[in-house]
Design a protein around this motif. Sequence first.
Motif, mmCIF file in Angstrom:
data_model
loop_
_atom_site.group_PDB
_atom_site.id
_atom_site.type_symbol
_atom_site.label_atom_id
_atom_site.label_comp_id
_atom_site.label_asym_id
_atom_site.label_seq_id
_atom_site.Cartn_x
_atom_site.Cartn_y
_atom_site.Cartn_z
ATOM 1 N N PRO A 13 -38.101 -4.263 20.993
ATOM 2 C CA PRO A 13 -38.967 -3.326 21.716
ATOM 3 C C PRO A 13 -38.242 -2.704 22.915
ATOM 4 O O PRO A 13 -37.369 -3.322 23.525
ATOM 5 C CB PRO A 13 -40.135 -4.193 22.185
ATOM 6 C CG PRO A 13 -40.107 -5.409 21.324
ATOM 7 C CD PRO A 13 -38.668 -5.610 20.931
ATOM 8 N N ARG A 14 -38.631 -1.478 23.248
ATOM 9 C CA ARG A 14 -38.023 -0.717 24.343
ATOM 10 C C ARG A 14 -37.995 -1.501 25.650
ATOM 11 O O ARG A 14 -36.998 -1.492 26.371
ATOM 12 C CB ARG A 14 -38.777 0.602 24.526
ATOM 13 C CG ARG A 14 -38.229 1.460 25.662
ATOM 14 C CD ARG A 14 -38.925 2.814 25.747
ATOM 15 N NE ARG A 14 -40.358 2.741 25.669
ATOM 16 C CZ ARG A 14 -41.175 2.596 26.730
ATOM 17 N NH1 ARG A 14 -40.675 2.515 27.934
ATOM 18 N NH2 ARG A 14 -42.471 2.545 26.555
ATOM 19 N N GLU A 15 -39.085 -2.194 25.972
ATOM 20 C CA GLU A 15 -39.157 -2.914 27.247
ATOM 21 C C GLU A 15 -38.049 -3.956 27.360
ATOM 22 O O GLU A 15 -37.465 -4.129 28.426
ATOM 23 C CB GLU A 15 -40.525 -3.590 27.414
ATOM 24 C CG GLU A 15 -41.689 -2.626 27.511
ATOM 25 C CD GLU A 15 -42.088 -1.992 26.159
ATOM 26 O OE1 GLU A 15 -41.800 -2.577 25.086
ATOM 27 O OE2 GLU A 15 -42.655 -0.888 26.198
ATOM 28 N N LYS A 16 -37.736 -4.644 26.261
ATOM 29 C CA LYS A 16 -36.683 -5.668 26.305
ATOM 30 C C LYS A 16 -35.297 -5.042 26.439
ATOM 31 O O LYS A 16 -34.470 -5.516 27.205
ATOM 32 C CB LYS A 16 -36.750 -6.546 25.052
ATOM 33 C CG LYS A 16 -37.933 -7.467 25.055
ATOM 34 C CD LYS A 16 -37.858 -8.467 23.933
ATOM 35 C CE LYS A 16 -39.083 -9.371 24.023
ATOM 36 N NZ LYS A 16 -38.921 -10.593 23.274
ATOM 37 N N VAL A 17 -35.058 -3.972 25.700
ATOM 38 C CA VAL A 17 -33.750 -3.310 25.757
ATOM 39 C C VAL A 17 -33.537 -2.711 27.144
ATOM 40 O O VAL A 17 -32.494 -2.907 27.767
ATOM 41 C CB VAL A 17 -33.622 -2.231 24.663
ATOM 42 C CG1 VAL A 17 -32.281 -1.498 24.782
ATOM 43 C CG2 VAL A 17 -33.784 -2.844 23.269
ATOM 44 N N ALA A 18 -34.541 -1.994 27.640
ATOM 45 C CA ALA A 18 -34.418 -1.340 28.947
ATOM 46 C C ALA A 18 -34.295 -2.358 30.074
ATOM 47 O O ALA A 18 -33.519 -2.154 31.014
ATOM 48 C CB ALA A 18 -35.616 -0.424 29.187
ATOM 49 N N SER A 19 -35.032 -3.450 29.971
ATOM 50 C CA SER A 19 -34.983 -4.463 31.018
ATOM 51 C C SER A 19 -33.583 -5.061 31.137
ATOM 52 O O SER A 19 -33.057 -5.236 32.238
ATOM 53 C CB SER A 19 -36.004 -5.558 30.708
ATOM 54 O OG SER A 19 -35.897 -6.604 31.642
ATOM 55 N N TYR A 20 -32.953 -5.354 30.008
ATOM 56 C CA TYR A 20 -31.618 -5.939 30.034
ATOM 57 C C TYR A 20 -30.553 -4.897 30.371
ATOM 58 O O TYR A 20 -29.763 -5.080 31.303
ATOM 59 C CB TYR A 20 -31.297 -6.606 28.689
ATOM 60 C CG TYR A 20 -29.957 -7.272 28.719
ATOM 61 C CD1 TYR A 20 -29.806 -8.557 29.238
ATOM 62 C CD2 TYR A 20 -28.821 -6.607 28.269
ATOM 63 C CE1 TYR A 20 -28.559 -9.151 29.307
ATOM 64 C CE2 TYR A 20 -27.573 -7.204 28.336
ATOM 65 C CZ TYR A 20 -27.449 -8.473 28.856
ATOM 66 O OH TYR A 20 -26.205 -9.055 28.928
ATOM 67 N N ALA A 21 -30.511 -3.816 29.609
ATOM 68 C CA ALA A 21 -29.456 -2.809 29.792
ATOM 69 C C ALA A 21 -29.582 -2.090 31.134
ATOM 70 O O ALA A 21 -28.581 -1.652 31.697
ATOM 71 C CB ALA A 21 -29.482 -1.795 28.650
ATOM 72 N N GLY A 22 -30.798 -1.968 31.639
ATOM 73 C CA GLY A 22 -31.026 -1.270 32.897
ATOM 74 C C GLY A 22 -30.815 -2.121 34.133
ATOM 75 O O GLY A 22 -30.978 -1.647 35.253
#
Length: 148
Positions: free
Chosen positions: A14-23
Amino acid sequence: MPVDVRTEIVVALPREKVASYAGDPSNAPEWYANILSVEWETRPPLREGTRLGFVARFLGRTLRYTYEVIELVPGERLVMRTAQGPFPMETTYSWESLDAHSTRMVLRNRGEPSGFAKVGARVMAAAVERANRKDLRRLKNLLETGRP
């Protein structure tokens, strides 16, 4: 000649997991092969105006530069810019949900080389693109499998 490199990858999370880590800039050394360290020059959390000191190794040189966050839309977009050195750079991360379980992440680097770096802009753009593709594959693997 301006450099403008856009790379993307689809991560099966999910976007929230990817964005939370990569961001989170603190995670950058784990998935960027060329980033050796990141130091927060302003106190967390990440927000517009945050300044981050990076040490990287690129094209055989060790580079030290400071990024400033100029735009942050949590879970959607992060834009950082540096103005120092021979190659001022703006880096943009964006995340888009493709469905409930997959995310398209786009990594864009753009800048206008000056001085001697201007001569090698084409070579630099190709090197940035190769590095970005490799880094995004590493990020995908790390997030989907839990290991780099």
